[in-house]
Design an enzyme around this catalytic site. Structure first.
Site, PDB file in Angstrom:
ATOM      1  N   ASP A   1       0.800  -1.290   0.033  1.00  0.00           N
ATOM      2  CA  ASP A   1      -0.073  -0.043  -0.042  1.00  0.00           C
ATOM      3  C   ASP A   1       0.874   1.254  -0.104  1.00  0.00           C
ATOM      4  O   ASP A   1       0.289   2.072  -0.806  1.00  0.00           O
ATOM      5  CB  ASP A   1      -0.917  -0.002   1.099  1.00  0.00           C
ATOM      6  CG  ASP A   1      -2.048  -0.853   1.071  1.00  0.00           C
ATOM      7  OD1 ASP A   1      -1.876  -2.078   0.703  1.00  0.00           O
ATOM      8  OD2 ASP A   1      -3.176  -0.468   1.574  1.00  0.00           O
TER       9      ASP A   1
ATOM     10  N   SER B   1      -5.366   5.009   5.424  1.00  0.00           N
ATOM     11  CA  SER B   1      -4.083   4.197   5.945  1.00  0.00           C
ATOM     12  C   SER B   1      -4.026   4.224   7.552  1.00  0.00           C
ATOM     13  O   SER B   1      -4.392   5.173   8.220  1.00  0.00           O
ATOM     14  CB  SER B   1      -2.637   4.733   5.626  1.00  0.00           C
ATOM     15  OG  SER B   1      -1.545   4.225   6.139  1.00  0.00           O
TER      16      SER B   1
ATOM     17  N   GLU C   1      -6.627   5.002  -0.072  1.00  0.00           N
ATOM     18  CA  GLU C   1      -6.376   5.596   1.141  1.00  0.00           C
ATOM     19  C   GLU C   1      -5.835   6.756   0.904  1.00  0.00           C
ATOM     20  O   GLU C   1      -5.441   7.089  -0.373  1.00  0.00           O
ATOM     21  CB  GLU C   1      -5.072   4.746   1.810  1.00  0.00           C
ATOM     22  CG  GLU C   1      -5.842   3.439   2.379  1.00  0.00           C
ATOM     23  CD  GLU C   1      -4.772   2.551   3.091  1.00  0.00           C
ATOM     24  OE1 GLU C   1      -5.064   1.562   3.762  1.00  0.00           O
ATOM     25  OE2 GLU C   1      -3.443   2.819   2.849  1.00  0.00           O
TER      26      GLU C   1
ATOM     27  N   CYS D   1       0.852  -7.755   5.590  1.00  0.00           N
ATOM     28  CA  CYS D   1       0.344  -6.576   4.751  1.00  0.00           C
ATOM     29  C   CYS D   1      -1.039  -6.502   4.530  1.00  0.00           C
ATOM     30  O   CYS D   1      -1.764  -7.390   4.624  1.00  0.00           O
ATOM     31  CB  CYS D   1       1.230  -6.393   3.484  1.00  0.00           C
ATOM     32  SG  CYS D   1       2.954  -6.062   3.986  1.00  0.00           S
ATOM     33  N   ASP D   2      -1.432  -5.345   4.242  1.00  0.00           N
ATOM     34  CA  ASP D   2      -2.722  -4.841   4.451  1.00  0.00           C
ATOM     35  C   ASP D   2      -4.078  -5.587   3.713  1.00  0.00           C
ATOM     36  O   ASP D   2      -4.936  -5.894   4.515  1.00  0.00           O
ATOM     37  CB  ASP D   2      -2.916  -3.307   3.760  1.00  0.00           C
ATOM     38  CG  ASP D   2      -1.838  -2.458   4.520  1.00  0.00           C
ATOM     39  OD1 ASP D   2      -0.877  -2.824   4.459  1.00  0.00           O
ATOM     40  OD2 ASP D   2      -2.364  -1.326   4.647  1.00  0.00           O
ATOM     41  N   LYS D   3      -3.990  -6.062   2.594  1.00  0.00           N
ATOM     42  CA  LYS D   3      -5.016  -6.863   1.901  1.00  0.00           C
ATOM     43  C   LYS D   3      -4.696  -8.127   1.827  1.00  0.00           C
ATOM     44  O   LYS D   3      -5.690  -9.054   1.518  1.00  0.00           O
ATOM     45  CB  LYS D   3      -5.275  -6.306   0.506  1.00  0.00           C
ATOM     46  CG  LYS D   3      -5.345  -4.573   0.491  1.00  0.00           C
ATOM     47  CD  LYS D   3      -6.361  -4.121   1.466  1.00  0.00           C
ATOM     48  CE  LYS D   3      -6.377  -2.518   1.593  1.00  0.00           C
ATOM     49  NZ  LYS D   3      -5.029  -2.076   2.002  1.00  0.00           N
TER      50      LYS D   3
ATOM     51  N   CYS E   1       5.350  -2.282   8.113  1.00  0.00           N
ATOM     52  CA  CYS E   1       6.061  -1.028   8.824  1.00  0.00           C
ATOM     53  C   CYS E   1       5.467  -0.900  10.261  1.00  0.00           C
ATOM     54  O   CYS E   1       4.516  -1.278  10.669  1.00  0.00           O
ATOM     55  CB  CYS E   1       5.024   0.064   8.068  1.00  0.00           C
ATOM     56  SG  CYS E   1       5.608   0.001   6.167  1.00  0.00           S
TER      57      CYS E   1
END
Length: 556
Positions: A84, A472, A446, A125-127, A197
């Site tokens: 992202d 985000s 985002e 990670c995000d997705k 992160c």
């Protein structure tokens, strides 16, 4: 495995008519002995383009070693992954949320073809994490997760750096508050190595919630990416999945309504990403669990905010891990009856049994429930004539819980970023960014670039932002997202004009525009949403996706 339970993999490995199938497996180097054992699919999102995934090859190797130790046969395959942060702030940001569905679909297809006896999901990670959880709930075979772990913090001049720092440095540099040399040093030092992160952004939020849901072994949500404990946990997970196959312990026995409420409680106690709402609702749908926006708000109202996680606070994931991690936070919450301790987890034990071993090592980081950061949780759901189906705000780190001001309206993020950089956004403004929802984006981008620039320019506490897009996990400030219905669906956000007065009241759970009912109805009756020329996956997604209020999933 019980005597009455036939291995799923026998569909492709057993009997005379499966001789061609065995021949193809043997082309991979597999023996008859290996084909007679439980066959474990290892879904890995390793690649060379995402820092959260660059090390997952070694994590998957540890999982496979554990599977073999327990008498199983591991077979690894890959799925896609998008960072992202790299996609942020340009057209590429339309891709990540769409990729969640593709991740889930790709794993479903692989399982349908190969009929694995069990699954291990290696992801970051995000997705990717929620996409894999959706797949696990959908295929419903014994499954366990091994997430990749958090990135270590960067440091500059004695202060910790997270991803938001380099984004916010753009605004600081363009407004003259930071020299170019300082700007470059922050760029060099922000991301020191592999992992998700360092703050509780969406990637680490989802890793934490996977543990709270009971889908990874205790400790799995917070161990740093570079810590050897993660490899040991991966090996244990590989061993455990073989036992889960024998027990037929499937995701839907773990992913219950109560476990989702546990995850929400952990999320709001830590100040996690608002994206958790989209993802938990999508996962719940796959698990046939009825979860609503109201559940998030009700849990947040009664759950104390206990940890000041980055970006709203200054606690990194590695520090949360040292303080006791997710299990310690859940132990705190369970002491007040805010966790269902009877919920089952992948190690075959209940949450309560796991929490018996939990230790709180640092009460400065994990606050006592009697002395919380705030008595209520860090998420709030807002409703009103501007968001009849709801909107979302993260309250962690907020100094102001209300705001009222004139709208400054933009039909895409890029236009709002240009205005922010040029100084066209002033104190007191309510910045409105629309046509960025699931359908209108498409892909529900985002807004970290925009929000970070505003913070970097010193406007973080002096403006508000509302959008039908999303934020985000690194975003901070009075930022309201997921406004539903979105502009592309004909929602009220689509008829706002510059100067319309907007009021946000977090305590009252209210977001409204000061227009009479007749005026708002008149505007809506004359409103025709803009349409974008789309093709390929973006056109299909825009046609099929549901509202953010429903998790932005494909319509049935």
């Amino acid at each position: 495995m019980s005597k009455d339970l036939k291995p799923r993999s026998f569909e492709v490995t057993e009997g005379i008519v499966r001789a061609p199938h065995r021949a193809l497996f043997k082309a991979l180097g597999l023996t008859d002995d290996e084909l007679s054992r439980p066959i474990i699919g290892i879904a890995n999102s390793w690649n060379e383009v995402v820092p959260g995934h660059i090390h997952l090859k070694s994590v998957a190797d540890a999982v496979k070693a554990g599977v073999r130790l327990a008498g199983g046969t591991p077979l690894e395959f890959n799925t896609i992954a998008i960072c992202d942060g790299i996609a942020m702030g340009h057209e590429g940001m339309r891709s990540p949320l769409i990729s969640r569905e593709i991740v889930a679909d790709s794993i479903e297809l692989m399982f349908n073809a190969y009929k694995f006896d069990g699954m291990v999901f290696v992801c970051s990670c995000d997705k990717i994490e929620p996409g894999m959880l959706m797949a696990a709930a959908r295929i419903n075979v014994p499954s366990i997760f091994v997430t990749g772990g958090a990135m270590l913090c960067g440091f500059y001049k004695g202060r910790k750096l997270g991803l938001e720092d380099i984004f916010e440095a753009i605004g600081e540099y363009t407004s003259g508050r930071l020299s170019y040399e300082e700007f470059k040093e922050i760029e060099e030092r922000t991301c020191p190595g592999p992992g998700s992160c360092a703050g509780l952004y969406t990637a680490n939020t989802m890793a934490v919630l996977i543990e709270a849901l009971g889908m990874t072994l205790p400790g799995g949500g917070t161990i740093p990416a570079v810590d050897a404990r993660r490899l040991r946990l991966a090996k244990e997970a590989g061993k455990r999945i073989v036992e889960m196959v024998k027990e037929d312990l499937t995701p839907r026995k773990i992913l219950t309504y109560e476990s989702f409420l546990n995850a929400i409680a952990v999320d709001v106690a830590l100040g996690g990403s608002t994206n958790a709402i989209l993802h938990l609702m999508a996962i719940a749908r796959e698990a046939d669990v009825n979860l609503s926006l109201n559940d998030f708000d009700q849990v947040s109202r009664k759950t104390p905010h206990l940890v000041a996680m980055m970006p709203g606070g200054d606690v990194s994931v590695e520090e949360l891990d040292r303080a006791g991690g997710v299990q310690a936070v859940m132990k705190r919450l369970a002491s007040r009856g805010l966790i269902d301790t009877n919920a089952l987890t992948v190690n075959g034990k209940t949450v309560g049994e796991n929490l018996e071993k939990a230790v709180i090592y640092d009460e400065e980081i994990i606050k006592p429930v009697e002395k919380p950061i705030r008595p209520t949780g860090a998420l709030a759901i807002l409703w009103g004539n501007l968001a009849p189906k709801g909107a979302v705000i993260k309250t962690a780190g907020l100094r102001k819980l209300s705001f009222k001001g004139p709208a400054k309206v933009f039909d895409c993020e890029e236009d709002a970023v240009k205005a922010a950089l040029s100084g066209a956004i002033s104190k007191g403004d309510v910045v409105v960014v629309r046509y960025e929802g699931p359908k209108g984006g498409p892909g529900m981008r985002e807004m970290l670039t925009l929000t970070a620039i505003l913070v970097g320019k010193g406007l973080g506490e002096d403006v508000a932002l509302i959008t039908d897009g999303r934020f985000s996990g690194a975003t901070r400030g009075l930022m309201v997202g997921h406004v539903s219905p979105e502009a592309a669906e004909g929602g009220p956000i689509g008829v706002l004009r510059d100067g319309d007065v907007i009021e946000i009241d977090v305590e009252a759970r209210k977001i409204s525009v000061e227009l009479s009912e007749d005026e708002l109805s008149r505007r809506l009756s004359q409103f025709k949403p803009k349409e974008k020329p789309l093709k390929g996956v973006f056109a299909r997604y825009a046609k099929m996706v549901s509202s953010a209020a429903d998790g932005a999933v494909y319509k049935a």
